[in-house]
Design a protein around this motif. Structure first.
Motif, PDB file in Angstrom:
ATOM      1  N   LYS A  39      47.872  42.681  41.019  1.00 24.47           N
ATOM      2  CA  LYS A  39      47.163  41.642  40.271  1.00 24.47           C
ATOM      3  C   LYS A  39      45.654  41.754  40.441  1.00 24.47           C
ATOM      4  N   ASN A  40      45.194  42.230  41.612  1.00 22.80           N
ATOM      5  CA  ASN A  40      43.771  42.482  41.791  1.00 22.80           C
ATOM      6  C   ASN A  40      43.264  43.480  40.756  1.00 22.80           C
ATOM      7  N   ILE A  41      44.090  44.472  40.459  1.00 20.27           N
ATOM      8  CA  ILE A  41      43.677  45.515  39.520  1.00 20.27           C
ATOM      9  C   ILE A  41      43.782  45.034  38.066  1.00 20.27           C
ATOM     10  N   THR A  42      44.886  44.398  37.704  1.00 20.65           N
ATOM     11  CA  THR A  42      45.051  43.954  36.312  1.00 20.65           C
ATOM     12  C   THR A  42      44.067  42.843  35.955  1.00 20.65           C
ATOM     13  N   TYR A  43      43.591  42.100  36.950  1.00 16.80           N
ATOM     14  CA  TYR A  43      42.629  41.027  36.698  1.00 16.80           C
ATOM     15  C   TYR A  43      41.362  41.558  36.034  1.00 16.80           C
ATOM     16  N   ALA A  44      40.999  42.791  36.361  1.00 13.72           N
ATOM     17  CA  ALA A  44      39.759  43.365  35.838  1.00 13.72           C
ATOM     18  C   ALA A  44      39.922  44.003  34.467  1.00 13.72           C
ATOM     19  N   MET A  45      41.141  44.064  33.957  1.00 13.35           N
ATOM     20  CA  MET A  45      41.380  44.748  32.691  1.00 13.35           C
ATOM     21  C   MET A  45      41.017  43.883  31.493  1.00 13.35           C
ATOM     22  N   ASP A  46      40.848  44.554  30.373  1.00  7.33           N
ATOM     23  CA  ASP A  46      40.529  43.876  29.116  1.00  7.33           C
ATOM     24  C   ASP A  46      41.608  42.839  28.804  1.00  7.33           C
ATOM     25  N   LYS A  47      41.164  41.614  28.548  1.00  4.53           N
ATOM     26  CA  LYS A  47      42.106  40.512  28.284  1.00  4.53           C
ATOM     27  C   LYS A  47      42.919  40.733  27.019  1.00  4.53           C
ATOM     28  N   LYS A  48      42.454  41.602  26.142  1.00  5.03           N
ATOM     29  CA  LYS A  48      43.177  41.869  24.891  1.00  5.03           C
ATOM     30  C   LYS A  48      44.380  42.780  25.100  1.00  5.03           C
ATOM     31  N   LYS A  49      44.474  43.409  26.246  1.00  8.97           N
ATOM     32  CA  LYS A  49      45.594  44.308  26.509  1.00  8.97           C
ATOM     33  C   LYS A  49      46.874  43.521  26.726  1.00  8.97           C
ATOM     34  N   SER A  50      47.976  44.097  26.312  1.00  7.32           N
ATOM     35  CA  SER A  50      49.274  43.461  26.522  1.00  7.32           C
ATOM     36  C   SER A  50      49.682  43.579  27.982  1.00  7.32           C
ATOM     37  N   GLY A  51      50.671  42.782  28.390  1.00  2.00           N
ATOM     38  CA  GLY A  51      51.157  42.851  29.763  1.00  2.00           C
ATOM     39  C   GLY A  51      51.679  44.227  30.105  1.00  2.00           C
ATOM     40  N   LYS A  52      52.358  44.863  29.130  1.00  2.00           N
ATOM     41  CA  LYS A  52      52.885  46.207  29.361  1.00  2.00           C
ATOM     42  C   LYS A  52      51.766  47.212  29.578  1.00  2.00           C
ATOM     43  N   GLU A  53      50.721  47.119  28.743  1.00  2.00           N
ATOM     44  CA  GLU A  53      49.588  48.040  28.871  1.00  2.00           C
ATOM     45  C   GLU A  53      48.887  47.868  30.211  1.00  2.00           C
ATOM     46  N   ARG A  68      27.173  44.993  30.737  1.00  2.00           N
ATOM     47  CA  ARG A  68      26.560  46.313  30.898  1.00  2.00           C
ATOM     48  C   ARG A  68      27.557  47.469  30.867  1.00  2.00           C
ATOM     49  N   GLY A  69      28.818  47.190  31.109  1.00  2.00           N
ATOM     50  CA  GLY A  69      29.805  48.268  31.153  1.00  2.00           C
ATOM     51  C   GLY A  69      29.676  49.142  32.373  1.00  2.00           C
ATOM     52  N   ILE A  70      29.267  48.513  33.481  1.00  2.00           N
ATOM     53  CA  ILE A  70      29.068  49.232  34.736  1.00  2.00           C
ATOM     54  C   ILE A  70      30.000  48.657  35.803  1.00  2.00           C
ATOM     55  N   GLY A  71      30.733  49.512  36.487  1.00  2.00           N
ATOM     56  CA  GLY A  71      31.600  49.074  37.584  1.00  2.00           C
ATOM     57  C   GLY A  71      30.875  49.205  38.914  1.00  2.00           C
ATOM     58  N   ILE A  72      31.198  48.319  39.845  1.00  2.00           N
ATOM     59  CA  ILE A  72      30.545  48.325  41.161  1.00  2.00           C
ATOM     60  C   ILE A  72      31.597  48.220  42.258  1.00  2.00           C
ATOM     61  N   VAL A  73      31.452  49.049  43.292  1.00  2.00           N
ATOM     62  CA  VAL A  73      32.294  48.963  44.483  1.00  2.00           C
ATOM     63  C   VAL A  73      31.370  48.754  45.682  1.00  2.00           C
ATOM     64  N   PHE A  74      31.601  47.662  46.407  1.00  2.00           N
ATOM     65  CA  PHE A  74      30.769  47.324  47.554  1.00  2.00           C
ATOM     66  C   PHE A  74      31.452  47.735  48.855  1.00  2.00           C
ATOM     67  N   GLN A  75      30.681  47.736  49.916  1.00  2.00           N
ATOM     68  CA  GLN A  75      31.205  48.013  51.255  1.00  2.00           C
ATOM     69  C   GLN A  75      32.249  46.976  51.670  1.00  2.00           C
ATOM     70  N   SER A  76      32.079  45.732  51.212  1.00  2.00           N
ATOM     71  CA  SER A  76      32.913  44.619  51.673  1.00  2.00           C
ATOM     72  C   SER A  76      34.246  44.471  50.919  1.00  2.00           C
ATOM     73  N   TYR A  77      34.532  45.375  49.975  1.00  2.00           N
ATOM     74  CA  TYR A  77      35.769  45.397  49.181  1.00  2.00           C
ATOM     75  C   TYR A  77      35.809  44.277  48.142  1.00  2.00           C
ATOM     76  N   ALA A  78      35.558  42.995  48.542  1.00  2.00           N
ATOM     77  CA  ALA A  78      35.530  41.843  47.626  1.00  2.00           C
ATOM     78  C   ALA A  78      36.816  41.711  46.824  1.00  2.00           C
ATOM     79  N   LEU A  79      37.965  41.862  47.493  1.00  2.00           N
ATOM     80  CA  LEU A  79      39.256  41.689  46.835  1.00  2.00           C
ATOM     81  C   LEU A  79      39.687  40.222  46.905  1.00  2.00           C
TER      82      LEU A  79
END
Length: 323
Positions: free
Chosen positions: A91-105, A72-83
């Motif tokens: 790594k929590n942040i990069t995990y959500a990124m497009d897999k096609k992106k390079s490590g540098k990006e 759907r292209g929709i992001g969700i933030v819950f009360q419980s954080y879910a980290l």
């Protein structure tokens, strides 16, 4: 128009929801209402966490009612954080990124997002070491990492203390203004909704009670529920002032307290003479005054403490709402 909710219906054993509304691209919308009114259910229907019994969800001209949540292209933030507690903040942040992106990006994007949410230098921190406010900002950054068309916030600040909520709501609004992203924000806190919203959707018992800008809805509520839910005020029977049936509704700040015995304001003001002061609460910058007028309770907000037991009240007729 970015999002259209067209005749959505969802029924459970003891609750049903119906809703129709639209959201423009770049808007910050707050869905506000008492506990159990259906606001989180509505958010779940938009996200795809729940399936409606009827109606359509349309995003950017494309119906997504039956689409998988991941597409759907929709992001969700819950009360419980879910980290992910076994991962670092970065790594929590990069995990959500497009897999096609390079490590540098990914690294550059992650660092930019941490700076955006005010956590520069936190990339190597362990998630378990974060405060509630920090964890919620990481959750926000992770949701933005997927570059969503729209961001849904489900009471993300409700578990935090009041000073932290005030700081973070300002940060969320600042992020919205910088990125121009569309945000739909669910909350039960009207002060929070007032502070961040372009428009509010107020729900009650599974239905939309009103939609509009916060200031307009506060000053000119369309229904008695909106009047009482959106802030303190007085329902005064028109019979008590010999003006027929129904009720006047007005906010405490609309009431002027006069200690002059001969108060006469002509047709500009509704004047309530000889109201008895029943209680005074000091609130820092003002006093909240409870008064009895012909057996009905009136609340007024005054910059000075009334000295007399009986006072006259003046309310501009332009500020009166009639039900």
């Amino acid at each position: 128009m970015l999002l259209e909710i067209d005749g959505i219906r969802k029924s459970y054993k003891d609750f049903s929801l119906e809703a129709s509304f639209s959201v423009e691209e770049g808007e910050f919308i707050s869905i506000l209402g008492p506990s159990g009114c259906g606001k989180s259910t509505l958010l779940a229907l938009i996200a795809g966490l729940e399936k409606p019994d009827a109606g359509r969800v349309v995003l950017d001209g494309k119906e997504i009612t039956g689409m998988e949540i991941q597409k759907r292209g929709i992001g969700i933030v819950f009360q419980s954080y879910a980290l992910f507690e076994n991962m670092s903040v970065g790594k929590n942040i990069t995990y959500a990124m497009d897999k096609k992106k390079s490590g540098k990006e990914k690294k550059e994007g992650m660092l930019a997002l941490l700076a955006l949410v005010g956590l520069k230098g936190y990339e190597k921190r362990n998630v378990s070491s974060l405060s509630g406010g920090e964890a919620q900002r990481v959750a926000l950054a992770r949701s933005l990492a997927a570059e969503p068309r729209m961001l849904l916030l489900d009471e993300p600040l409700s578990a935090l203390d009041a000073p932290m909520r005030r700081r973070l709501r300002g940060k969320i609004r600042d992020i919205h203004d910088r990125l121009g992203i569309t945000i739909i924000h669910v909350t039960h806190d009207r002060e929070e909704a007032y502070a961040v919203s372009d428009r509010m959707i107020v729900m009650n018992a599974g239905k939309i009670e009103g939609i509009g800008r916060a200031e307009e809805m506060y000053k000119r509520p369309d229904t008695p529920f909106l009047a009482s839910f959106l802030g303190e005020g007085t329902f005064l029977s028109k019979k008590s002032v010999s003006e027929g049936d129904g009720y006047y509704f007005f906010r405490p700040e609309s009431v002027l307290i006069s200690e002059n015995e001969g108060t006469d304001a002509g047709s500009t003001y509704l004047v309530l003479k000889n109201a008895k002061v029943m209680g005074i609460e000091f609130q820092g910058s003002s006093y909240s005054v409870k008064l009895n007028y012909n057996g009905e309770m009136v609340t007024a907000l005054s910059n000075t403490r009334p000295r007399k037991e009986y006072v006259n009240l003046m309310i501009m007729r332009n500020f009166l709402n009639i039900f």
